[in-house]
Design a protein around this motif. Structure first.
Motif, PDB file in Angstrom:
ATOM      1  N   ARG A  41     -19.786 -10.491 -19.188  1.00  0.00           N
ATOM      2  CA  ARG A  41     -19.226  -9.644 -20.247  1.00  0.00           C
ATOM      3  C   ARG A  41     -19.488 -10.160 -21.652  1.00  0.00           C
ATOM      4  NH1 ARG A  41     -15.945  -5.689 -18.477  1.00  0.00           N
ATOM      5  NH2 ARG A  41     -15.325  -5.745 -16.296  1.00  0.00           N
ATOM      6  N   MET A  42     -20.375 -11.108 -21.794  1.00  0.00           N
ATOM      7  CA  MET A  42     -20.709 -11.641 -23.123  1.00  0.00           C
ATOM      8  C   MET A  42     -21.554 -10.622 -23.876  1.00  0.00           C
ATOM      9  SD  MET A  42     -21.521 -15.658 -22.364  1.00  0.00           S
ATOM     10  CE  MET A  42     -22.894 -15.529 -23.464  1.00  0.00           C
ATOM     11  N   SER A  43     -20.876  -9.756 -24.596  1.00  0.00           N
ATOM     12  CA  SER A  43     -21.544  -8.740 -25.407  1.00  0.00           C
ATOM     13  C   SER A  43     -20.587  -8.329 -26.520  1.00  0.00           C
ATOM     14  CB  SER A  43     -21.908  -7.520 -24.549  1.00  0.00           C
ATOM     15  OG  SER A  43     -20.737  -6.824 -24.163  1.00  0.00           O
ATOM     16  N   TYR A  51     -26.562  -2.993 -18.001  1.00  0.00           N
ATOM     17  CA  TYR A  51     -27.221  -3.506 -16.798  1.00  0.00           C
ATOM     18  C   TYR A  51     -26.716  -2.720 -15.600  1.00  0.00           C
ATOM     19  CZ  TYR A  51     -28.510  -7.332 -19.843  1.00  0.00           C
ATOM     20  OH  TYR A  51     -29.019  -8.068 -20.869  1.00  0.00           O
ATOM     21  N   SER A  52     -27.439  -2.807 -14.511  1.00  0.00           N
ATOM     22  CA  SER A  52     -27.049  -2.039 -13.336  1.00  0.00           C
ATOM     23  C   SER A  52     -25.899  -2.694 -12.581  1.00  0.00           C
ATOM     24  CB  SER A  52     -28.252  -1.848 -12.405  1.00  0.00           C
ATOM     25  OG  SER A  52     -28.730  -3.102 -11.963  1.00  0.00           O
ATOM     26  N   SER A  53     -25.649  -3.975 -12.798  1.00  0.00           N
ATOM     27  CA  SER A  53     -24.545  -4.641 -12.110  1.00  0.00           C
ATOM     28  C   SER A  53     -24.076  -5.831 -12.921  1.00  0.00           C
ATOM     29  CB  SER A  53     -24.987  -5.123 -10.734  1.00  0.00           C
ATOM     30  OG  SER A  53     -25.885  -6.222 -10.861  1.00  0.00           O
ATOM     31  N   THR A 110     -39.480 -16.809 -22.680  1.00  0.00           N
ATOM     32  CA  THR A 110     -38.880 -16.906 -21.350  1.00  0.00           C
ATOM     33  C   THR A 110     -38.370 -15.541 -20.926  1.00  0.00           C
ATOM     34  OG1 THR A 110     -38.237 -19.190 -21.765  1.00  0.00           O
ATOM     35  CG2 THR A 110     -37.095 -18.054 -19.994  1.00  0.00           C
ATOM     36  N   ARG A 111     -38.671 -15.188 -19.695  1.00  0.00           N
ATOM     37  CA  ARG A 111     -38.186 -13.928 -19.131  1.00  0.00           C
ATOM     38  C   ARG A 111     -37.190 -14.237 -18.030  1.00  0.00           C
ATOM     39  NH1 ARG A 111     -42.250  -9.893 -17.066  1.00  0.00           N
ATOM     40  NH2 ARG A 111     -40.306  -8.782 -16.945  1.00  0.00           N
ATOM     41  N   VAL A 112     -36.161 -13.448 -17.971  1.00  0.00           N
ATOM     42  CA  VAL A 112     -35.154 -13.573 -16.927  1.00  0.00           C
ATOM     43  C   VAL A 112     -35.268 -12.370 -16.038  1.00  0.00           C
ATOM     44  CG1 VAL A 112     -32.696 -13.746 -16.413  1.00  0.00           C
ATOM     45  CG2 VAL A 112     -33.600 -14.763 -18.489  1.00  0.00           C
ATOM     46  N   ARG A 113     -35.263 -12.618 -14.756  1.00  0.00           N
ATOM     47  CA  ARG A 113     -35.357 -11.517 -13.821  1.00  0.00           C
ATOM     48  C   ARG A 113     -34.220 -11.621 -12.823  1.00  0.00           C
ATOM     49  NH1 ARG A 113     -40.191 -10.734  -9.663  1.00  0.00           N
ATOM     50  NH2 ARG A 113     -38.580 -11.265  -8.219  1.00  0.00           N
ATOM     51  N   TYR A 114     -33.631 -10.505 -12.541  1.00  0.00           N
ATOM     52  CA  TYR A 114     -32.604 -10.405 -11.533  1.00  0.00           C
ATOM     53  C   TYR A 114     -33.288 -10.126 -10.214  1.00  0.00           C
ATOM     54  CZ  TYR A 114     -29.082  -7.996  -8.734  1.00  0.00           C
ATOM     55  OH  TYR A 114     -28.265  -7.599  -7.717  1.00  0.00           O
TER      56      TYR A 114
END
Length: 117
Positions: A41-43, A51-53, A110-114
């Motif tokens: 919830r850091m926004s 995001y989807s989840s 850097t890319r973050v992927r779920y």
């Protein structure tokens, strides 16, 4: 606000969260859950609706938080100690979710992927 002070505040929050289960006020699972949801919830709105989840939001926000905590914002010994404290506690509290987060570095950053298991 000085980033060193923010780093100290973040590390203190994590320490208090972890201390809660060490003092048997709640379970370790509850502490992990609180940490993961707080990061997700850091926004600006406190939501993860882009995001989807919540897991995907956690993955992206955790990467940004880790990067922020590694910045050299201060030579203050308390800020340096806070960074170490954050590294240790975030590893302990974020272990269940880490299997979903995949990062890769390129020349563009850097890319973050779920990743679903």
């Amino acid at each position: 606000m000085n980033s060193g002070l923010q780093q100290i505040a973040i590390a203190n929050c994590l320490e208090w969260l972890e201390q809660g289960y060490l003092d048997n006020r709640y379970s370790r699972e509850a502490a992990e859950h609180l940490f993961e949801r707080a990061v997700a919830r850091m926004s600006q709105t406190g939501q993860f609706d882009s995001y989807s989840s919540w897991v995907e939001a956690y993955c992206h926000n955790r990467e940004e938080l880790d990067e922020f905590m590694q910045r050299n914002g201060s030579d203050d010994p308390l800020a340096l100690e806070a960074k170490d404290k954050y590294d240790q506690i975030s590893r302990r509290l974020g272990t269940d979710i880490e299997e979903y987060r995949e990062t890769s570095s390129t020349s563009r950053g850097t890319r973050v992927r779920y990743r679903e298991n």
